[in-house]
Design a protein around this motif. Structure first.
Motif, PDB file in Angstrom:
ATOM      1  N   THR A  46      -0.074 -11.528   6.100  1.00  0.00           N
ATOM      2  CA  THR A  46      -0.042 -10.065   6.162  1.00  0.00           C
ATOM      3  C   THR A  46       1.139  -9.589   6.996  1.00  0.00           C
ATOM      4  N   GLU A 103      -7.899   5.912   1.307  1.00  0.00           N
ATOM      5  CA  GLU A 103      -6.684   5.102   1.379  1.00  0.00           C
ATOM      6  C   GLU A 103      -6.903   3.880   2.262  1.00  0.00           C
ATOM      7  N   VAL A 104      -7.601   4.067   3.358  1.00  0.00           N
ATOM      8  CA  VAL A 104      -7.867   2.964   4.283  1.00  0.00           C
ATOM      9  C   VAL A 104      -8.720   1.890   3.621  1.00  0.00           C
ATOM     10  N   THR A 126       0.429  -2.868  -6.538  1.00  0.00           N
ATOM     11  CA  THR A 126       0.457  -1.722  -5.631  1.00  0.00           C
ATOM     12  C   THR A 126      -0.462  -0.605  -6.105  1.00  0.00           C
ATOM     13  N   ALA A 158       1.115   2.051   8.222  1.00  0.00           N
ATOM     14  CA  ALA A 158       0.037   2.714   8.959  1.00  0.00           C
ATOM     15  C   ALA A 158       0.574   3.990   9.576  1.00  0.00           C
ATOM     16  N   THR A 162       6.607   1.337   3.334  1.00  0.00           N
ATOM     17  CA  THR A 162       6.428   0.309   2.304  1.00  0.00           C
ATOM     18  C   THR A 162       7.355   0.579   1.120  1.00  0.00           C
ATOM     19  N   ASN A 219       0.827  -1.203   0.000  1.00  0.00           N
ATOM     20  CA  ASN A 219       0.000   0.000   0.000  1.00  0.00           C
ATOM     21  C   ASN A 219       0.867   1.262   0.000  1.00  0.00           C
ATOM     22  N   ILE A 279       1.645  -3.690   4.462  1.00  0.00           N
ATOM     23  CA  ILE A 279       0.959  -2.420   4.657  1.00  0.00           C
ATOM     24  C   ILE A 279       1.686  -1.575   5.704  1.00  0.00           C
ATOM     25  N   SER A 297      -6.417  -0.241   1.738  1.00  0.00           N
ATOM     26  CA  SER A 297      -5.596  -1.058   2.648  1.00  0.00           C
ATOM     27  C   SER A 297      -6.392  -2.232   3.204  1.00  0.00           C
ATOM     28  N   ARG A 298      -7.650  -1.988   3.552  1.00  0.00           N
ATOM     29  CA  ARG A 298      -8.491  -3.082   4.053  1.00  0.00           C
ATOM     30  C   ARG A 298      -8.649  -4.173   2.998  1.00  0.00           C
ATOM     31  N   ASP A 354      -5.115   5.075  10.087  1.00  0.00           N
ATOM     32  CA  ASP A 354      -4.527   5.961   9.083  1.00  0.00           C
ATOM     33  C   ASP A 354      -5.411   7.201   8.980  1.00  0.00           C
ATOM     34  N   ILE A 408      -7.936   1.031  10.144  1.00  0.00           N
ATOM     35  CA  ILE A 408      -7.606   0.055   9.098  1.00  0.00           C
ATOM     36  C   ILE A 408      -8.006  -1.346   9.549  1.00  0.00           C
TER      37      ILE A 408
END
Length: 270
Positions: free
Chosen positions: A212, A198-199, A130, A182, A113, A108, A180, A202-203, A193, A229
């Motif tokens: 993960t 954006e969240v 990405t 945060a 990252t 993300n 990910i 990410s989810r 976040d 998130i």
């Protein structure tokens, strides 16, 4: 004159400036005279530090000192690149070592990252998906990496790609690893976040990965952000630069989250 100012912004944050930032986050406001006494330097030196940090967007200047930015807005993306830069590089190396060759990953948006991506450039047989233009640029010339970039709205501020089209794009995949970043981690293990759009991406990334990896430096334990998130219990690996606080460690133990501490002697795990 303008070119000199830009060059100064590209320089790393000094250890004293890092300490000033840590103090500002804890107490909200720092004062020139107290900082000068505490660091045993002149007020002029502290004013220069504060001016540098304010130019980078890391603090906001007030009469007699500076204050930490509001918890509802994030620091400028370019400024965040140079905050805890060495720590993020170590985190990136340790996280990349968790990724086997010939695997698929999602990454993300985030400066940490990006450091993971930088450490993945010598991997072979890697498919990287990405919503971060910067990650795509870091990996696009890596001979052993195939890069797939999401569609959607590109944010001018950080090169992040967000929106409904991005969420739908991520739903097409099931990858081996999600990496990910945060902006904040609460004492109860909640991961936060700033940007709701954006969240949402990410989810979706977390949902579509077999394993993960959360990458976050120690400053994330001291910050607040408004949008959830997820929770540490949903994570398999947590890579950070310093042993997390005891409540976080307990949550990780209870939920079989492997904590990797990327300290100066990187590689210690808990």
């Amino acid at each position: 004159m303008e070119s000199k100012r830009i060059v100064s912004q590209m320089e790393p944050v000094t250890p004293r400036q890092t300490d000033i930032l840590d103090l500002a986050r804890r107490v909200g406001r720092v004062e020139v005279e107290k900082l000068a006494a505490g660091f045993d330097v002149t007020p002029q030196t502290i004013r220069k530090d504060l001016n540098d940090l304010c130019e980078r967007g890391l603090l906001q200047r007030v009469h007699g000192g500076a204050v930490s930015p509001s918890s509802v807005s994030n620091w400028a993306y370019e400024s965040r690149r140079y905050l805890a830069e060495e720590e993020k590089q170590r985190i990136g190396r340790v996280a990349a070592a968790l990724i086997p060759e010939n695997s698929s990953i999602m990454l993300n948006i985030g400066t940490t990252t990006e450091q993971v991506a930088a450490s993945l450039r010598h991997h072979e047989g890697l498919m990287a998906i990405t919503n971060n233009i910067n990650v795509a640029n870091i990996l696009r010339e890596a001979p052993g990496v195939e890069v797939i970039i999401a569609g959607g709205l590109v944010r001018a501020s950080d090169g992040g790609i967000v929106g409904e089209a991005t969420v739908d794009f991520m739903r097409q995949f099931k990858v081996d690893y999600a990496i990910i970043g945060a902006s904040a981690i609460d004492a109860d293990g909640t991961i936060f976040d700033y940007d709701f759009r954006e969240v949402r991406v990410s989810r979706e990334i977390l949902k579509h990965a077999r394993f993960t990896i959360l990458v976050a430096d120690k400053m994330k334990f001291e910050r607040n952000a408004p949008v959830r998130i997820g929770h540490l219990s949903e994570i398999n690996f947590f890579v950070t630069d310093e042993r997390p606080p005891d409540p976080i460690m307990e949550i990780c133990r209870e939920n079989d989250v492997r904590v990797e501490v990327a300290g100066e002697n990187s590689g210690a795990s808990t």
